[in-house]
Design a protein around this motif. Structure first.
Motif, PDB file in Angstrom:
ATOM      1  N   ILE A  45      73.269 -44.173 -79.011  1.00 24.49           N
ATOM      2  CA  ILE A  45      73.212 -43.698 -77.626  1.00 24.49           C
ATOM      3  C   ILE A  45      72.771 -42.238 -77.582  1.00 24.49           C
ATOM      4  CG2 ILE A  45      74.627 -43.132 -75.604  1.00 24.49           C
ATOM      5  CD1 ILE A  45      76.314 -45.670 -76.310  1.00 24.49           C
ATOM      6  N   LEU A  49      69.215 -40.868 -76.014  1.00 27.79           N
ATOM      7  CA  LEU A  49      69.184 -39.914 -74.903  1.00 27.79           C
ATOM      8  C   LEU A  49      68.367 -38.668 -75.254  1.00 27.79           C
ATOM      9  CD1 LEU A  49      72.851 -40.206 -73.632  1.00 27.79           C
ATOM     10  CD2 LEU A  49      70.774 -40.858 -72.393  1.00 27.79           C
ATOM     11  N   CYS A  79      68.630 -37.498 -57.066  1.00 31.33           N
ATOM     12  CA  CYS A  79      69.053 -38.271 -58.241  1.00 31.33           C
ATOM     13  C   CYS A  79      69.321 -37.367 -59.438  1.00 31.33           C
ATOM     14  CB  CYS A  79      67.991 -39.303 -58.604  1.00 31.33           C
ATOM     15  SG  CYS A  79      67.935 -40.704 -57.498  1.00 31.33           S
ATOM     16  N   THR A  80      68.525 -36.328 -59.593  1.00 34.47           N
ATOM     17  CA  THR A  80      68.697 -35.423 -60.724  1.00 34.47           C
ATOM     18  C   THR A  80      70.054 -34.736 -60.679  1.00 34.47           C
ATOM     19  OG1 THR A  80      66.327 -35.056 -60.944  1.00 34.47           O
ATOM     20  CG2 THR A  80      67.772 -33.382 -61.888  1.00 34.47           C
ATOM     21  N   SER A  83      72.844 -37.417 -61.331  1.00 39.10           N
ATOM     22  CA  SER A  83      72.804 -38.029 -62.664  1.00 39.10           C
ATOM     23  C   SER A  83      73.097 -37.022 -63.769  1.00 39.10           C
ATOM     24  CB  SER A  83      71.473 -38.742 -62.909  1.00 39.10           C
ATOM     25  OG  SER A  83      70.405 -37.836 -62.965  1.00 39.10           O
ATOM     26  N   VAL A  84      72.706 -35.771 -63.587  1.00 40.83           N
ATOM     27  CA  VAL A  84      73.023 -34.749 -64.596  1.00 40.83           C
ATOM     28  C   VAL A  84      74.532 -34.544 -64.675  1.00 40.83           C
ATOM     29  CG1 VAL A  84      72.888 -32.262 -65.066  1.00 40.83           C
ATOM     30  CG2 VAL A  84      70.818 -33.550 -64.581  1.00 40.83           C
ATOM     31  N   ALA A  86      76.937 -36.703 -63.701  1.00 41.73           N
ATOM     32  CA  ALA A  86      77.552 -37.921 -64.226  1.00 41.73           C
ATOM     33  C   ALA A  86      77.292 -38.070 -65.733  1.00 41.73           C
ATOM     34  CB  ALA A  86      77.033 -39.139 -63.475  1.00 41.73           C
ATOM     35  N   SER A  87      76.087 -37.770 -66.170  1.00 40.80           N
ATOM     36  CA  SER A  87      75.737 -37.910 -67.586  1.00 40.80           C
ATOM     37  C   SER A  87      76.560 -36.984 -68.465  1.00 40.80           C
ATOM     38  CB  SER A  87      74.252 -37.620 -67.805  1.00 40.80           C
ATOM     39  OG  SER A  87      73.474 -38.590 -67.183  1.00 40.80           O
ATOM     40  N   TYR A  88      76.755 -35.756 -68.015  1.00 40.41           N
ATOM     41  CA  TYR A  88      77.534 -34.809 -68.811  1.00 40.41           C
ATOM     42  C   TYR A  88      78.954 -35.330 -69.022  1.00 40.41           C
ATOM     43  CZ  TYR A  88      80.028 -30.746 -70.434  1.00 40.41           C
ATOM     44  OH  TYR A  88      80.811 -29.911 -71.175  1.00 40.41           O
ATOM     45  N   MET A  90      80.166 -38.404 -68.615  1.00 38.03           N
ATOM     46  CA  MET A  90      80.251 -39.672 -69.337  1.00 38.03           C
ATOM     47  C   MET A  90      79.907 -39.489 -70.816  1.00 38.03           C
ATOM     48  SD  MET A  90      81.676 -41.803 -67.506  1.00 38.03           S
ATOM     49  CE  MET A  90      81.571 -43.169 -68.634  1.00 38.03           C
ATOM     50  N   ALA A  91      79.049 -38.544 -71.153  1.00 44.21           N
ATOM     51  CA  ALA A  91      78.778 -38.266 -72.572  1.00 44.21           C
ATOM     52  C   ALA A  91      80.044 -37.746 -73.245  1.00 44.21           C
ATOM     53  CB  ALA A  91      77.634 -37.265 -72.720  1.00 44.21           C
TER      54      ALA A  91
END
Length: 116
Positions: A45, A49, A79-80, A83-84, A86-88, A90-91
């Motif tokens: 993953i 990414l 979206c950016t 999503s940035v 959320a991605s941080y 969730m990572a």
């Protein structure tokens, strides 16, 4: 060194699929990294990414140069931002999850995308 040649072929396939389907190649890369290169789900993953950063940049540059506007910039901006964030988070969460759980989540997402 053992990853260079397989990495070149995986990258080629992921770039082709990502640019054609908008999936960023992760749908292809993660299972291949795990199945054929013996990476853990977490390593697959994280590596996928990291690759997607440059894959997306290359495709975006090509799309920006299109004579017909292809990118919807207000949608991109909204979206950016989300999503940035959320991605941080969730990572960070992904690091504490087992590879088995991550594999199951990935499988459910793939099945759901295929059904849709």
């Amino acid at each position: 060194m053992k990853f260079i040649l397989p990495g070149l072929f995986i990258g080629l396939a992921a770039g082709l699929l990502g640019a054609l389907c908008g999936v960023g190649g992760g749908i292809f890369m993660v299972p291949v990294f795990v199945s054929f290169l013996d990476l853990s789900q977490k390593q697959a993953i994280a590596t996928s990414l990291a690759v997607i950063i440059f894959t997306s940049l290359a495709a975006t540059l090509s799309n920006v140069r299109s004579p017909v506007p292809l990118i919807q910039w207000p949608l991109f901006a909204a979206c950016t931002v989300s999503s940035v964030i959320a991605s941080y988070f969730m990572a960070e969460k992904m690091k504490s999850m087992s590879d088995e759980t991550l594999t199951r989540i990935f499988a459910v997402v793939l099945i759901a995308a295929g059904v849709w």
